[in-house]
Write an enzyme that holds these catalytic residues in place. Structure first.
Site, PDB file in Angstrom:
ATOM      1  N   ASP A   1      -1.845  -5.895   8.668  1.00  0.00           N
ATOM      2  CA  ASP A   1      -2.325  -4.908   8.659  1.00  0.00           C
ATOM      3  C   ASP A   1      -3.711  -6.172   7.467  1.00  0.00           C
ATOM      4  OD1 ASP A   1      -3.546  -2.770   7.650  1.00  0.00           O
ATOM      5  OD2 ASP A   1      -2.001  -1.747   6.453  1.00  0.00           O
TER       6      ASP A   1
ATOM      7  N   ALA B   1      -7.142  -4.714   6.843  1.00  0.00           N
ATOM      8  CA  ALA B   1      -8.038  -3.498   6.740  1.00  0.00           C
ATOM      9  C   ALA B   1      -9.271  -3.607   6.037  1.00  0.00           C
ATOM     10  CB  ALA B   1      -6.919  -2.475   6.037  1.00  0.00           C
TER      11      ALA B   1
ATOM     12  N   LYS C   1     -13.166   0.110   5.730  1.00  0.00           N
ATOM     13  CA  LYS C   1     -14.155  -1.011   4.570  1.00  0.00           C
ATOM     14  C   LYS C   1     -15.696  -1.155   5.448  1.00  0.00           C
ATOM     15  CE  LYS C   1      -9.948   0.830   3.119  1.00  0.00           C
ATOM     16  NZ  LYS C   1      -9.690   1.780   1.878  1.00  0.00           N
TER      17      LYS C   1
ATOM     18  N   TRP D   1       0.628  -1.085  -0.359  1.00  0.00           N
ATOM     19  CA  TRP D   1      -0.033  -0.095  -0.153  1.00  0.00           C
ATOM     20  C   TRP D   1       0.749   1.186   0.234  1.00  0.00           C
ATOM     21  CZ3 TRP D   1      -2.132   1.988   4.657  1.00  0.00           C
ATOM     22  CH2 TRP D   1      -3.210   3.855   4.521  1.00  0.00           C
TER      23      TRP D   1
HETATM   24  C1  LMR Z   1      -6.703   2.949  -0.620  1.00  0.00           C
HETATM   25  O1  LMR Z   1      -5.350   2.196  -0.832  1.00  0.00           O
HETATM   26  O2  LMR Z   1      -7.228   3.705  -1.733  1.00  0.00           O
HETATM   27  C2  LMR Z   1      -7.151   2.901   0.914  1.00  0.00           C
HETATM   28  O3  LMR Z   1      -6.636   2.809   1.797  1.00  0.00           O
HETATM   29  C3  LMR Z   1      -7.999   4.787   0.502  1.00  0.00           C
HETATM   30  C4  LMR Z   1      -6.269   5.265   1.603  1.00  0.00           C
HETATM   31  O4  LMR Z   1      -6.503   6.049   2.258  1.00  0.00           O
HETATM   32  O5  LMR Z   1      -5.321   5.758   0.177  1.00  0.00           O
END
Ligand code: LMR
Length: 398
Positions: free
Chosen positions: A212, A214, A247, A130
């Protein structure tokens, strides 16, 4: 002093979100940011969340501080959702969850905590990971390094590469960041057997898992999505988990997350929780209340829990069916490339393998916004835009 400030660059996901909002074209499509959209393209407030909010408005009789660790009821729910209602580690008193400002806040508190415990701490992240993982970790002062994960040739998992690299390069005491499910950005997850292999390796090498989580509930199901995490928690001595309700409760803007800490023994919990509270206090002092009260109110009430779970199931099923529809539509458009990745990858994201040129063509010529690394938010596909997206994707894939 302010005139000499140099930009560190804007997070690409959030920059694209702004660019999309500013784009005047009527047929534009947003597949960038990871939010669940329904078949009409809306980001709905879940039914149980709305009902809980109504109850809270009536019931709330104070706005006093919640304390550094947050709401006790919420914290207990957060740990149980991750580790299971009957998790022995919880019964043994080896687990604490702290309410945080979203999942990002949990990651930051976790990184600050690791830095406060070991100034030399290194965190291993997957390639790719991420977009915010490395900034969060490095701003907390951690050293970061990357292990192989995604294999572009088949848009799958390079598990042998991952294990060989970690075996050769990691050192006892390092922390390793894993995605519990719905890997962001690739949608490529470890199988249960691979979680077992990683667990054995972490134990043998003395590495600390930092997981993580999410997207629990948006891959295969609330329980299924944490099967690997639970196996790991049952076998490693210590663990950190950053989780988010953004989410699976769709409470993105309420910033509702938790840092769950599993210690070796119940006697260690007071000290480690105190250390986490210290980094919270000097950062934002205490978490906000509303999102956590919503989650707790839903999970305290069997009828609301059942309704929330049903709506979450609908969301997950829509994501899976949209993956199938996109694949079929691309096949109908004579895209000859192997498209199995569209349906094999799980969760909100699919990693298309589109390079920067294709990403720019999609945006400039077709009004289709996807993340710069080729990630698409599958949940952004709807009846209204699927045809246009399939046309655009087919054009850059042929
Ligand atoms: C994403 O990866 O799009 C989400 O987790 C939102 C973000 O804060 O980046």
């Amino acid at each position: 002093m302010f005139e000499s400030v140099e930009s560190r660059g804007v997070d690409q996901i959030l920059a694209l979100m702004q660019a999309f909002r500013a784009d005047p074209r009527p047929g534009k499509v947003d597949l960038v940011v990871g939010v669940y959209k329904d078949a009409q393209g809306r980001v709905p407030v879940m039914r149980a969340v709305k009902a809980a909010e109504r109850l809270l408005i009536e019931a709330e009789d104070t706005k006093t501080y919640v304390g550094m660790a947050g709401d006790a009821d919420y914290r207990a729910h957060a740990a149980r959702l991750l580790l299971g209602n009957d998790a022995p580690q919880i019964a043994e008193g080896r687990v604490t969850s702290l309410q945080t400002v979203g999942g990002s806040g949990a990651l930051r508190v976790g990184c600050d905590l690791l830095k406060s415990l070991n100034a030399d701490m290194k965190l291993w992240v997957s390639t790719p990971t991420w977009a915010n993982h490395v900034p969060v970790a490095t701003d907390a002062g951690l050293r970061t390094d990357a292990y192989p994960y995604f294999r572009p040739s088949d848009r799958g998992l390079d598990f042998d590469g991952m294990m060989a690299h970690l075996d050769a390069q990691s050192a006892e005491g390092d922390a390793i960041l894993l995605h519990a499910c719905c890997h962001n950005p690739t949608g490529v997850d470890l199988s249960f057997d691979q979680w077992k292999t990683v667990t054995d390796f972490l134990v043998a090498r003395g590495l600390l898992p930092f997981v993580d989580c999410a997207y629990q509930g948006l891959g295969k199901g609330m329980e299924e999505d944490v099967a690997g995490l639970r196996h790991m928690a049952a076998h490693v001595p210590e663990m950190l988990i950053a989780s988010s309700f953004s989410k699976n409760f769709a409470v993105y803007r309420e910033r509702t997350g938790a840092l769950t800490i599993m210690a070796r023994a119940a006697e260690d919990i007071g000290a480690i929780q105190g250390a986490a509270e210290t980094v919270i206090r000097s950062n934002y002092s205490m978490p906000p209340s509303h999102g956590a009260r919503i989650v707790a109110a839903v999970l305290d009430d069997p009828a609301l829990t059942a309704d929330w779970s049903e709506e979450l199931d609908e969301m997950r099923k829509r994501i899976a069916s949209v993956r199938q529809t996109l694949r079929t539509m691309l096949e109908e458009r004579q895209v000859t490339k192997d498209l199995s990745f569209v349906t094999d990858q799980t969760g909100m994201f699919s990693y298309t393998g589109f390079g920067p040129e294709a990403v720019a063509t999609l945006r400039d010529d077709h009004g289709i916004y996807i993340a710069g690394d080729g990630r698409i938010n599958v949940a952004g596909l709807s009846e209204d835009n699927l045809d246009a997206v399939a046309d655009g994707f087919a054009a850059v894939m042929r």
